[in-house]
Design a protein around this motif. Structure first.
Motif, PDB file in Angstrom:
ATOM      1  N   SER A 169      33.116  38.598  40.758  1.00  0.00           N
ATOM      2  CA  SER A 169      34.043  39.392  41.544  1.00  0.00           C
ATOM      3  C   SER A 169      34.642  40.491  40.679  1.00  0.00           C
ATOM      4  O   SER A 169      34.934  40.288  39.501  1.00  0.00           O
ATOM      5  N   THR A 170      34.844  41.655  41.272  1.00  0.00           N
ATOM      6  CA  THR A 170      35.450  42.762  40.543  1.00  0.00           C
ATOM      7  C   THR A 170      36.900  42.968  40.960  1.00  0.00           C
ATOM      8  O   THR A 170      37.520  43.941  40.559  1.00  0.00           O
ATOM      9  N   LEU A 171      37.443  42.053  41.770  1.00  0.00           N
ATOM     10  CA  LEU A 171      38.828  42.160  42.224  1.00  0.00           C
ATOM     11  C   LEU A 171      39.718  41.193  41.462  1.00  0.00           C
ATOM     12  O   LEU A 171      39.277  40.166  40.968  1.00  0.00           O
ATOM     13  N   GLU A 172      40.999  41.527  41.406  1.00  0.00           N
ATOM     14  CA  GLU A 172      41.978  40.624  40.833  1.00  0.00           C
ATOM     15  C   GLU A 172      43.334  40.862  41.483  1.00  0.00           C
ATOM     16  O   GLU A 172      43.621  41.954  41.990  1.00  0.00           O
ATOM     17  N   ILE A 173      44.154  39.807  41.474  1.00  0.00           N
ATOM     18  CA  ILE A 173      45.514  39.903  42.005  1.00  0.00           C
ATOM     19  C   ILE A 173      46.416  40.535  40.955  1.00  0.00           C
ATOM     20  O   ILE A 173      46.355  40.191  39.772  1.00  0.00           O
TER      21      ILE A 173
ATOM     22  N   GLY B  83      35.226  46.600  36.401  1.00  0.00           N
ATOM     23  CA  GLY B  83      34.788  46.504  37.782  1.00  0.00           C
ATOM     24  C   GLY B  83      34.490  47.870  38.379  1.00  0.00           C
ATOM     25  O   GLY B  83      35.075  48.882  37.990  1.00  0.00           O
ATOM     26  N   THR B  84      33.574  47.888  39.323  1.00  0.00           N
ATOM     27  CA  THR B  84      33.225  49.128  40.014  1.00  0.00           C
ATOM     28  C   THR B  84      34.107  49.311  41.241  1.00  0.00           C
ATOM     29  O   THR B  84      34.671  48.356  41.772  1.00  0.00           O
ATOM     30  N   ALA B  85      34.231  50.544  41.695  1.00  0.00           N
ATOM     31  CA  ALA B  85      35.080  50.870  42.836  1.00  0.00           C
ATOM     32  C   ALA B  85      34.627  50.108  44.084  1.00  0.00           C
ATOM     33  O   ALA B  85      33.429  49.858  44.279  1.00  0.00           O
TER      34      ALA B  85
END
Length: 210
Positions: free
Chosen positions: A65-69, A100-102
């Motif tokens: 995953s490239t997302l984070e809180i 991470g990528t957009a």
């Protein structure tokens, strides 16, 4: 009959054989065949290596995953602060993990689930505005920090490095005390990102969810 003479003719020496030119032609033919074979083998090896690398890169992209809180997850109560309210909104900020990528949030799907409910929250129409308020049973981007153009009101739904999106989710069924729930963010590419939290036993107007 002269059998001796005929026998001598059978075993007489013969000077005929490969000339230098003929030997060169045969040698060149062998070299050409070997070169073509080597080219085919190397080409197949390079193709296999490229496919293997592509598979590895695709697998990493799909499983990481490239997302984070960013910061805490908050639950906003439906009342004015009195104990006994239910949680109507779940609010959190998201950014990109390092490297991470957009991610285009106009193509993101968000779902909400608990022990008895599973629903896909409706996506807002971002064609006219990115920042909105969520409808019941939906989600929306309610704020943008560090917008690339410096103007959050005109920023696109593309989450870029160093940028942060404030997300608000409004499930159809309000969250009660001690309820365990999960919000899952699914980008169009890459692994889903899950947020699992528990509502406090005494819900007030604004609650930090753990």
């Amino acid at each position: 009959m002269n059998y001796k003479g005929e026998l001598m003719n059978l075993f007489r020496s013969d000077d005929r054989g490969f000339t230098g030119l003929e030997a060169a032609i045969v040698l060149v033919a062998f070299v050409v065949v070997a070169a073509v074979f080597a080219y085919v083998v190397l080409g197949a090896g390079f193709f296999t290596t490229q496919k293997a690398q592509q598979t590895v890169h695709t697998s990493v992209e799909q499983t990481s995953s490239t997302l984070e809180i960013v910061g805490n997850v908050y639950g906003t109560g439906s009342g004015t602060g009195a104990v006994g309210n239910t949680i109507t909104y779940v609010n959190f900020s998201m950014g990109l993990a390092p490297g991470g990528t957009a991610i285009d949030f106009s193509k993101v799907a968000i779902s909400y689930s608990n022990a008895t409910t599973l629903e896909t929250l409706s996506q807002p129409d971002m064609s006219s505005a990115t920042i909105q308020q969520p409808a019941t049973g939906g989600w929306a981007i309610t704020g943008i920090q560090n917008a690339p153009n410096g103007d959050a009101s005109t920023a696109s739904p593309l989450l870029q490095p160093n940028e942060q999106f404030s997300i608000s989710c409004k499930p159809t069924h309000q969250i009660i005390a001690n309820d365990v729930f999960t919000i899952e963010i699914k980008p169009s590419a890459g692994a889903a990102f899950s947020i699992s939290r528990t509502a406090p036993g005494a819900i007030i107007g604004v609650n930090v969810l753990y």
